[in-house]
Enzyme design. Structure first.
Site, PDB file in Angstrom:
ATOM      1  N   CYS A 133      38.034  35.069  47.625  1.00 49.76           N
ATOM      2  CA  CYS A 133      39.210  35.480  48.917  1.00 49.76           C
ATOM      3  C   CYS A 133      38.507  35.177  50.338  1.00 49.76           C
ATOM      4  CB  CYS A 133      39.245  37.156  48.843  1.00 49.76           C
ATOM      5  SG  CYS A 133      39.725  37.792  47.244  1.00 49.76           S
TER       6      CYS A 133
HETATM    7  N1  GLN Z   1      36.994  40.516  42.675  1.00 50.82           N
HETATM    8  C1  GLN Z   1      38.160  40.724  43.756  1.00 50.82           C
HETATM    9  C2  GLN Z   1      39.549  40.598  43.298  1.00 50.82           C
HETATM   10  O1  GLN Z   1      39.727  40.063  42.157  1.00 50.82           O
HETATM   11  C3  GLN Z   1      37.935  40.050  44.894  1.00 50.82           C
HETATM   12  C4  GLN Z   1      38.195  38.454  44.645  1.00 50.82           C
HETATM   13  C5  GLN Z   1      37.754  37.565  45.523  1.00 50.82           C
HETATM   14  O2  GLN Z   1      36.965  37.738  46.591  1.00 50.82           O
HETATM   15  N2  GLN Z   1      38.020  36.183  45.405  1.00 50.82           N
HETATM   16  O3  GLN Z   1      40.443  40.978  43.765  1.00 50.82           O
END
Ligand code: GLN
Length: 252
Positions: free
Chosen positions: A2
């Site tokens: 993210c």
């Molecule tokens: N693991 C978290 C989620 O699935 C954050 C994902 C990310 O940072 N790509 O929401």
């Protein structure tokens, strides 16, 4: 992984911060520059939190890509705030899609975002998670690593632990149980901003009256400074402090 953005400073529209600049969070959703192998695009939803009144942030979340949400574009042109958190999501494999799984997570005056993933989820976190109140576990906003990390951090904050100290101790503990995890956190109460770098990118932009942190810089590049790995950044508008967090391996 993210992408997230945190801002404190003179009131800005959500659009001016998150949608309009060159390589804005909006562009980072479909053309991120530095995902470090954690997915390709951030199309699994998004969220924005802002402070309408102190102590009571508002949150808008959607499990569709940010670029498909015309209603948000309209709202974002009008809503202004002195403190904003925005995040676009690339769901970790095996984790559900839902608006409630999108950062920022809100509790009372706090907004929290996690950029990364816990290695070995869920088993690696189960010993730490067992100290959560069962009611907190049963009412998690989503069955994701980020939501559990937020519940654990929030528990420390509720116990009166200073936010920087709470973040550091949680990071060190998670690293012990789940080595190699990616743990870039963003936390604000609307007055202060806390952010970590833990194997993921983060940049900071400081002016005399504002501070912005972001997974990837946007707008004029000269304004941004890269935050080294394994740091806790603490900021109020115009002032930024970085302190190293003890850890074993470093991405840098
Ligand atoms: N693991 C978290 C989620 O699935 C954050 C994902 C990310 O940072 N790509 O929401």
């Amino acid at each position: 992984m993210c992408r997230h953005v945190g801002y404190l400073g003179p009131a800005t529209t959500l659009s001016g911060l998150l949608l309009e600049p060159e390589h804005s969070l909006l562009e980072q959703s479909w053309a991120p520059a530095d995902m470090r192998g954690g997915g390709k695009i951030n199309a699994d939803g998004f969220g924005v939190g802002w402070y309408d009144t102190p102590e009571a942030p508002a949150v808008y979340r959607n499990d569709r890509p940010i670029w498909t949400d015309e209603a948000f574009r309209e709202v974002a042109r009008i809503v202004r705030s002195t403190a904003v958190v925005g995040a676009v999501r690339s769901a970790t494999v095996g984790m559900p899609l839902s608006p409630a799984a999108c950062a920022p997570f809100r509790s009372g005056k706090w907004l929290f975002s996690h950029n990364g993933k816990v290695i070995g989820w869920p088993n690696s976190l189960s010993s730490i998670a067992s100290r959560l109140d069962p009611a907190a576990l049963m009412t998690l906003p989503a069955p994701t690593d980020s939501a559990v990390l937020w519940a654990l951090l929030h528990q420390l904050l509720e116990q009166g632990v200073e936010p920087g100290k709470a973040i550091r101790s949680l990071l060190v503990e998670v690293e012990q149980c789940a080595p190699g995890s990616r743990l870039n956190f963003l936390l604000t109460d609307g007055d202060q901003l806390f952010a970590t770098t833990w194997t993921h990118a983060l940049w900071v932009r400081r002016t005399r009256s504002s501070v912005t942190v972001a997974s990837e810089p946007f707008g004029p590049a000269v304004e941004w400074q890269r935050v080294p790995d394994r740091q806790l950044l603490t900021a109020v508008p115009g002032r930024v402090t970085m302190t190293p967090i003890p850890g074993t391996e470093s991405y840098d």
